[in-house]
Design a protein around this motif. Structure first.
Motif, PDB file in Angstrom:
ATOM      1  N   GLU A  47       0.948  -1.242   0.099  1.00 25.89           N
ATOM      2  CA  GLU A  47      -0.014  -0.160  -0.191  1.00 25.89           C
ATOM      3  C   GLU A  47       0.990   1.204  -0.182  1.00 25.89           C
ATOM      4  O   GLU A  47       0.574   2.250  -0.832  1.00 25.89           O
ATOM      5  N   THR A  48       1.953   1.149   0.923  1.00 25.54           N
ATOM      6  CA  THR A  48       2.640   2.251   0.869  1.00 25.54           C
ATOM      7  C   THR A  48       3.615   2.415  -0.266  1.00 25.54           C
ATOM      8  O   THR A  48       3.757   3.365  -1.097  1.00 25.54           O
ATOM      9  N   GLU A  49       4.399   1.537  -1.167  1.00 27.51           N
ATOM     10  CA  GLU A  49       5.239   1.305  -2.167  1.00 27.51           C
ATOM     11  C   GLU A  49       4.384   1.755  -3.274  1.00 27.51           C
ATOM     12  O   GLU A  49       4.857   2.500  -4.118  1.00 27.51           O
ATOM     13  N   TRP A  50       3.293   1.345  -3.393  1.00 24.33           N
ATOM     14  CA  TRP A  50       2.451   1.499  -4.680  1.00 24.33           C
ATOM     15  C   TRP A  50       1.346   2.489  -4.753  1.00 24.33           C
ATOM     16  O   TRP A  50       0.969   2.783  -5.728  1.00 24.33           O
ATOM     17  N   ASN A  51       1.127   3.224  -3.330  1.00 25.19           N
ATOM     18  CA  ASN A  51       0.256   4.037  -3.486  1.00 25.19           C
ATOM     19  C   ASN A  51      -1.233   3.524  -3.759  1.00 25.19           C
ATOM     20  O   ASN A  51      -1.706   4.228  -4.681  1.00 25.19           O
ATOM     21  N   ALA A  52      -1.529   2.171  -3.518  1.00 27.38           N
ATOM     22  CA  ALA A  52      -3.172   1.868  -3.968  1.00 27.38           C
ATOM     23  C   ALA A  52      -3.503   1.216  -2.770  1.00 27.38           C
ATOM     24  O   ALA A  52      -3.060   0.856  -1.783  1.00 27.38           O
ATOM     25  N   ARG A  53      -4.978   1.022  -3.179  1.00 30.95           N
ATOM     26  CA  ARG A  53      -5.702   0.298  -2.206  1.00 30.95           C
ATOM     27  C   ARG A  53      -5.389  -1.038  -1.855  1.00 30.95           C
ATOM     28  O   ARG A  53      -5.579  -1.861  -3.146  1.00 30.95           O
ATOM     29  N   GLY A  54      -5.324  -1.542  -0.760  1.00 28.78           N
ATOM     30  CA  GLY A  54      -5.122  -3.023  -0.667  1.00 28.78           C
ATOM     31  C   GLY A  54      -6.136  -3.778   0.035  1.00 28.78           C
ATOM     32  O   GLY A  54      -6.980  -3.257   0.778  1.00 28.78           O
ATOM     33  N   TYR A  55      -6.523  -5.051  -0.609  1.00 28.88           N
ATOM     34  CA  TYR A  55      -7.842  -5.730  -0.129  1.00 28.88           C
ATOM     35  C   TYR A  55      -7.300  -7.279   0.326  1.00 28.88           C
ATOM     36  O   TYR A  55      -6.260  -7.839  -0.255  1.00 28.88           O
ATOM     37  N   LEU A  56      -7.875  -7.758   1.379  1.00 27.51           N
ATOM     38  CA  LEU A  56      -7.667  -8.954   1.832  1.00 27.51           C
ATOM     39  C   LEU A  56      -8.103 -10.054   0.824  1.00 27.51           C
ATOM     40  O   LEU A  56      -7.519 -11.148   0.608  1.00 27.51           O
ATOM     41  N   ASP A  57      -9.223  -9.771   0.371  1.00 32.68           N
ATOM     42  CA  ASP A  57     -10.016 -10.896  -0.655  1.00 32.68           C
ATOM     43  C   ASP A  57      -9.974 -10.147  -2.121  1.00 32.68           C
ATOM     44  O   ASP A  57     -10.676  -9.110  -2.207  1.00 32.68           O
ATOM     45  N   PHE A  58      -9.774 -10.884  -3.222  1.00 29.81           N
ATOM     46  CA  PHE A  58     -10.048 -10.168  -4.460  1.00 29.81           C
ATOM     47  C   PHE A  58     -11.525 -10.102  -4.938  1.00 29.81           C
ATOM     48  O   PHE A  58     -11.660  -9.217  -5.707  1.00 29.81           O
ATOM     49  N   THR A  59     -12.280 -10.852  -4.359  1.00 32.28           N
ATOM     50  CA  THR A  59     -13.831 -10.737  -4.588  1.00 32.28           C
ATOM     51  C   THR A  59     -14.283  -9.269  -4.199  1.00 32.28           C
ATOM     52  O   THR A  59     -14.824  -8.529  -4.752  1.00 32.28           O
ATOM     53  N   GLU A  60     -13.927  -9.004  -2.942  1.00 36.26           N
ATOM     54  CA  GLU A  60     -14.283  -7.560  -2.603  1.00 36.26           C
ATOM     55  C   GLU A  60     -13.684  -6.469  -3.204  1.00 36.26           C
ATOM     56  O   GLU A  60     -14.403  -5.541  -3.844  1.00 36.26           O
ATOM     57  N   MET A  61     -12.359  -6.665  -3.801  1.00 38.35           N
ATOM     58  CA  MET A  61     -11.785  -5.666  -4.613  1.00 38.35           C
ATOM     59  C   MET A  61     -12.419  -5.629  -5.927  1.00 38.35           C
ATOM     60  O   MET A  61     -12.741  -4.441  -6.226  1.00 38.35           O
ATOM     61  N   LEU A  62     -12.822  -6.479  -6.587  1.00 37.20           N
ATOM     62  CA  LEU A  62     -13.606  -6.602  -7.725  1.00 37.20           C
ATOM     63  C   LEU A  62     -14.926  -5.976  -7.834  1.00 37.20           C
ATOM     64  O   LEU A  62     -15.480  -5.048  -8.544  1.00 37.20           O
ATOM     65  N   GLU A  63     -15.690  -6.030  -6.472  1.00 37.95           N
ATOM     66  CA  GLU A  63     -16.687  -5.548  -6.088  1.00 37.95           C
ATOM     67  C   GLU A  63     -16.828  -3.998  -5.917  1.00 37.95           C
ATOM     68  O   GLU A  63     -17.644  -3.258  -6.339  1.00 37.95           O
ATOM     69  N   ARG A  64     -15.599  -3.789  -5.309  1.00 40.25           N
ATOM     70  CA  ARG A  64     -15.679  -2.148  -4.826  1.00 40.25           C
ATOM     71  C   ARG A  64     -14.997  -1.233  -6.089  1.00 40.25           C
ATOM     72  O   ARG A  64     -15.143  -0.050  -6.088  1.00 40.25           O
ATOM     73  N   GLU A  65     -14.089  -1.867  -6.824  1.00 42.40           N
ATOM     74  CA  GLU A  65     -13.107  -0.977  -7.630  1.00 42.40           C
ATOM     75  C   GLU A  65     -13.520  -1.016  -9.009  1.00 42.40           C
ATOM     76  O   GLU A  65     -14.118  -2.231  -9.359  1.00 42.40           O
ATOM     77  N   GLN A  66     -13.512   0.044  -9.732  1.00 46.51           N
ATOM     78  CA  GLN A  66     -13.628   0.219 -11.075  1.00 46.51           C
ATOM     79  C   GLN A  66     -12.431  -0.051 -12.031  1.00 46.51           C
ATOM     80  O   GLN A  66     -11.533   1.018 -11.998  1.00 46.51           O
ATOM     81  N   VAL A  67     -12.042  -1.007 -12.320  1.00 47.45           N
ATOM     82  CA  VAL A  67     -10.627  -1.369 -13.083  1.00 47.45           C
ATOM     83  C   VAL A  67     -10.911  -2.029 -14.605  1.00 47.45           C
ATOM     84  O   VAL A  67     -12.086  -2.771 -14.552  1.00 47.45           O
ATOM     85  N   GLN A  68     -10.168  -1.935 -15.426  1.00 43.21           N
ATOM     86  CA  GLN A  68     -10.498  -2.224 -16.722  1.00 43.21           C
ATOM     87  C   GLN A  68      -9.632  -3.327 -17.001  1.00 43.21           C
ATOM     88  O   GLN A  68      -9.854  -4.218 -18.020  1.00 43.21           O
ATOM     89  N   ALA A  69      -8.381  -3.676 -16.384  1.00 39.75           N
ATOM     90  CA  ALA A  69      -7.638  -4.715 -16.383  1.00 39.75           C
ATOM     91  C   ALA A  69      -7.017  -5.157 -15.079  1.00 39.75           C
ATOM     92  O   ALA A  69      -6.818  -4.488 -14.123  1.00 39.75           O
ATOM     93  N   LEU A  70      -6.434  -6.340 -14.941  1.00 33.36           N
ATOM     94  CA  LEU A  70      -5.665  -6.778 -13.712  1.00 33.36           C
ATOM     95  C   LEU A  70      -4.514  -7.848 -14.284  1.00 33.36           C
ATOM     96  O   LEU A  70      -4.922  -8.641 -15.179  1.00 33.36           O
ATOM     97  N   SER A  71      -3.611  -7.955 -13.090  1.00 34.50           N
ATOM     98  CA  SER A  71      -2.681  -9.094 -13.131  1.00 34.50           C
ATOM     99  C   SER A  71      -3.138 -10.075 -12.245  1.00 34.50           C
ATOM    100  O   SER A  71      -3.540  -9.523 -11.134  1.00 34.50           O
ATOM    101  N   ILE A  72      -2.828 -11.514 -12.457  1.00 33.18           N
ATOM    102  CA  ILE A  72      -2.986 -12.430 -11.406  1.00 33.18           C
ATOM    103  C   ILE A  72      -1.368 -12.950 -11.041  1.00 33.18           C
ATOM    104  O   ILE A  72      -0.922 -13.581 -12.012  1.00 33.18           O
ATOM    105  N   CYS A  73      -1.116 -12.818  -9.910  1.00 35.70           N
ATOM    106  CA  CYS A  73       0.171 -12.972  -9.438  1.00 35.70           C
ATOM    107  C   CYS A  73       0.303 -13.838  -8.319  1.00 35.70           C
ATOM    108  O   CYS A  73       1.245 -13.904  -7.333  1.00 35.70           O
ATOM    109  N   THR A  74      -0.806 -14.602  -8.264  1.00 37.80           N
ATOM    110  CA  THR A  74      -1.109 -15.476  -6.923  1.00 37.80           C
ATOM    111  C   THR A  74      -0.050 -16.969  -7.184  1.00 37.80           C
ATOM    112  O   THR A  74       0.404 -17.239  -8.266  1.00 37.80           O
ATOM    113  N   PRO A  75      -0.223 -17.682  -6.127  1.00 38.09           N
ATOM    114  CA  PRO A  75       0.192 -18.966  -6.297  1.00 38.09           C
ATOM    115  C   PRO A  75      -0.679 -19.871  -7.356  1.00 38.09           C
ATOM    116  O   PRO A  75      -1.505 -19.687  -7.674  1.00 38.09           O
TER     117      PRO A  75
END
Length: 352
Positions: A47-75
């Protein structure tokens, strides 16, 4: 229609490889506005390094954020659920390899992208290397004649570490060892250079690390064209090597970083037969490769340009599925001790 405004993007999984994605988006002029990461310490740090909002769960992030694209970098085990959640919302997805360890899930991701009109790119970043792109062009131009044999290798020793890093040694989290982690990239290059593969025969071993997965692997490929290939991957090789060699009836292409920065050599006998080792040589030396992590960043930039500029996807979901098919075929071959036909077993091998 091409997008004029900068993309708002997100990242799912904030581990080491996510940094390359963040830097790539920044280089492409996109805005990383949010990310999802279950580790609290990592989440607060990013959050500090990227100046971006961090979420515990990606589902909540997708419900709250208006993004056009994303990267998946999970295991690896979490790629498919995250990708499907995004693609079904029409969000463009750049997914780290492998797309999934289940071919049916790979196909579901491809179908979801097609249904929503979203782009699905597999992050086989080596396709964005100028060495690979030049080799591909020379092959397509017929400069080396008919491809007869190729050798592809990615090998390292985890920087001399005593243990395999993070979740890579866990069968449940990663799904496989060197054949999957490194071999996935090499299998993609094999298809990129030589076309579809008819059969694979593989051997695996765990020789150095105390892991649930293999740390050394060798696979032999038979291409539909009749050409042969060897894919060699290891976590037991001191240092770091990434190399390919493609041989044809009229020339050869060779590239390795083992003895220094990777340069591409085109070998031919344009001026005559000469002696056994006296050949004509053309060297390709790309300044861009002086930049750290260039191919990783270039792959992300290409993803953004495919969205905003309509350029072709560097490595499609279909390409990603086929590299997984080869890896799974390799695991099936290692279990059975026999070659495995790629077309004969389209749904086999989803258990590694």
């Amino acid at each position: 229609m091409l997008n004029a405004a900068p993309l708002n993007v997100a990242i799912i999984g904030a581990g080491a490889i996510s940094v390359r994605h963040f830097e790539g988006y920044r280089a492409a002029g996109a805005n990383v506005v949010a990310f999802a990461e279950p580790s609290e310490g990592m989440r607060l740090s990013r959050e500090t390094e990227w100046n971006a909002r961090g979420y515990l769960d990606f589902t909540e992030m997708l419900e709250r954020e208006q993004v056009q694209a994303l990267s998946i970098c999970t295991p690896n085990a979490f790629h498919a659920p995250a990708a499907l959640a995004a693609l079904k919302r029409g969000i463009h997805v750049l997914c780290e390899k492998p797309l999934s360890l289940d071919l049916a899930a790979c196909s579901e991701m491809i179908a979801a992208a097609a249904a929503s009109g979203a782009i699905l790119q597999t992050n086989h970043h080596l396709r964005s290397s100028p060495n690979v792109q030049t080799a591909k062009r020379l092959i397509e131009e017929g400069r080396i004649g008919r491809v007869t044999f190729m050798r592809l290798r990615q090998a390292h020793d985890w920087g001399g570490a005593e243990e395999v890093r993070g979740a890579f040694g866990s069968l449940k989290a990663s799904g496989g060892g060197s054949l999957l982690d490194n071999g996935c990239h090499m299998m993609d290059l094999a298809r990129h250079f030589g076309g579809d593969v008819r059969s694979i025969f593989a051997r695996l071993a765990t020789l150095k690390f105390n892991t649930e997965v293999e740390d050394t692997s060798v696979a032999s490929l038979e291409f539909e064209s009749g050409a042969l290939g060897s894919v060699e991957n290891a976590w037991t090789a001191t240092g770091w090597e990434e190399s390919f060699a493609v041989y044809g009836t009229h020339g050869a292409l060779e590239c390795s970083n083992r003895l220094g920065r990777a340069r591409l050599r085109f070998v031919s006998r344009t001026a005559g037969t000469g002696s056994w080792d006296d050949t004509d040589e053309t060297w390709y030396d790309f300044a861009a490769l002086n930049e750290p992590h260039y191919t990783h960043l270039a792959s992300v930039v290409a993803f953004v340009r495919s969205i905003t500029g309509g350029t072709s996807v560097v490595c499609s979901g279909e390409d990603g599925r086929e590299s997984v098919r080869l890896v799974l075929g390799g695991y099936e071959s290692a279990r059975s001790g026999m070659p495995v036909g790629m077309q004969a077993t389209p749904g086999a091998g989803h258990e590694i």
